[in-house]
Design a protein around this motif. Structure first.
Motif, PDB file in Angstrom:
ATOM      1  N   SER A 180      41.771 -60.211 -71.703  1.00  0.00           N
ATOM      2  CA  SER A 180      42.574 -59.477 -72.700  1.00  0.00           C
ATOM      3  C   SER A 180      41.949 -58.130 -73.063  1.00  0.00           C
ATOM      4  N   PHE A 232      40.277 -57.731 -75.560  1.00  0.00           N
ATOM      5  CA  PHE A 232      40.499 -57.725 -77.009  1.00  0.00           C
ATOM      6  C   PHE A 232      39.311 -58.456 -77.641  1.00  0.00           C
ATOM      7  N   VAL A 283      36.856 -59.823 -80.500  1.00  0.00           N
ATOM      8  CA  VAL A 283      36.903 -60.268 -81.898  1.00  0.00           C
ATOM      9  C   VAL A 283      35.536 -60.832 -82.275  1.00  0.00           C
ATOM     10  N   ASN A 295      35.160 -64.357 -79.485  1.00  0.00           N
ATOM     11  CA  ASN A 295      36.111 -65.014 -78.590  1.00  0.00           C
ATOM     12  C   ASN A 295      35.472 -65.168 -77.217  1.00  0.00           C
ATOM     13  N   GLU A 323      36.745 -66.168 -73.573  1.00  0.00           N
ATOM     14  CA  GLU A 323      37.963 -66.380 -72.784  1.00  0.00           C
ATOM     15  C   GLU A 323      37.668 -67.167 -71.509  1.00  0.00           C
ATOM     16  N   THR A 374      40.595 -70.675 -73.715  1.00  0.00           N
ATOM     17  CA  THR A 374      39.947 -69.642 -74.542  1.00  0.00           C
ATOM     18  C   THR A 374      39.650 -70.163 -75.943  1.00  0.00           C
ATOM     19  N   CYS A 430      38.704 -68.808 -79.798  1.00  0.00           N
ATOM     20  CA  CYS A 430      38.689 -67.614 -80.663  1.00  0.00           C
ATOM     21  C   CYS A 430      37.358 -67.487 -81.409  1.00  0.00           C
ATOM     22  N   ALA A 431      37.117 -66.297 -81.918  1.00  0.00           N
ATOM     23  CA  ALA A 431      35.880 -66.004 -82.648  1.00  0.00           C
ATOM     24  C   ALA A 431      35.700 -66.914 -83.863  1.00  0.00           C
ATOM     25  N   GLU A 432      36.774 -67.116 -84.594  1.00  0.00           N
ATOM     26  CA  GLU A 432      36.690 -67.905 -85.829  1.00  0.00           C
ATOM     27  C   GLU A 432      36.278 -69.347 -85.526  1.00  0.00           C
ATOM     28  N   LEU A 454      43.421 -57.505 -88.865  1.00  0.00           N
ATOM     29  CA  LEU A 454      43.455 -58.588 -87.863  1.00  0.00           C
ATOM     30  C   LEU A 454      43.365 -59.926 -88.588  1.00  0.00           C
ATOM     31  N   SER A 455      44.333 -60.755 -88.349  1.00  0.00           N
ATOM     32  CA  SER A 455      44.467 -62.012 -89.066  1.00  0.00           C
ATOM     33  C   SER A 455      44.303 -63.180 -88.087  1.00  0.00           C
ATOM     34  N   PRO A 456      43.653 -64.266 -88.506  1.00  0.00           N
ATOM     35  CA  PRO A 456      43.379 -65.357 -87.557  1.00  0.00           C
ATOM     36  C   PRO A 456      44.635 -66.027 -87.020  1.00  0.00           C
ATOM     37  N   CYS A 457      44.551 -66.500 -85.792  1.00  0.00           N
ATOM     38  CA  CYS A 457      45.679 -67.204 -85.164  1.00  0.00           C
ATOM     39  C   CYS A 457      45.892 -68.539 -85.873  1.00  0.00           C
TER      40      CYS A 457
END
Ligand code: THU
Length: 132
Positions: free
Chosen positions: A22, A24, A26, A42, A44, A51, A53-55, A85-88
């Motif tokens: 990506s 992208f 984070v 993140n 991937e 993948t 995510c960072a959170e 930027l908001s978490p998925c």
């Protein structure tokens, strides 16, 4: 630790993101009640669904280190987006599993502004238990 300092840790962590697909990046910084900070990025995979995510990386790292539900005080999330930027939604659900509804979630944007929202604001009417 201030929210600005926590966000700086998230920004620094972002450099370690593994994002060949990506591009992208984070970074997340998770503050514990005892002052410990865990970073997340993140990670991937060529099989995209694998993948992480960072959170979630930050939360899972803290759990692996022995921390428990409600040991979490705040999380900061940083990307390179113009808007906040908001978490998925998968990460939101993982946050709900371990963190209180009042926990602050710090978001940032291209102007380095910080928006503070509570977990409950991100996930109203959260799914939290299996009892009927
Ligand atoms: N991503 C995160 O790590 N956190 C977010 O809050 C949003 C999305 C990652 C997943 C994937 O590696 C890339 O950003 C693009 O979706």
């Amino acid at each position: 630790m201030t929210k600005e300092q926590l966000m700086e840790v998230a920004r620094e962590a972002k450099k370690n993101a593994y994002k060949p697909y990506s591009n992208f990046a984070v970074g997340a910084a998770l503050l514990l009640q005892d002052g410990t900070v865990f970073k997340g990025v993140n990670v991937e995979n060529v099989s995209f669904g694998a993948t992480n995510c960072a959170e979630r990386t930050a939360i899972f790292t803290a759990i692996a280190d022995g921390y428990k539900k409600d040991d979490f005080r705040a999380i900061a999330i940083a990307g390179d987006t113009e808007d906040f930027l908001s978490p998925c939604s998968i990460c939101r659900q993982v946050l709900v599993e371990f963190c209180s509804p009042e926990m602050p979630v710090y978001l940032t944007n291209g102007k380095n502004e910080i928006l503070t929202v509570t977990l409950e604001q991100l996930v109203p009417y959260a799914f939290t238990k299996l009892e009927m």
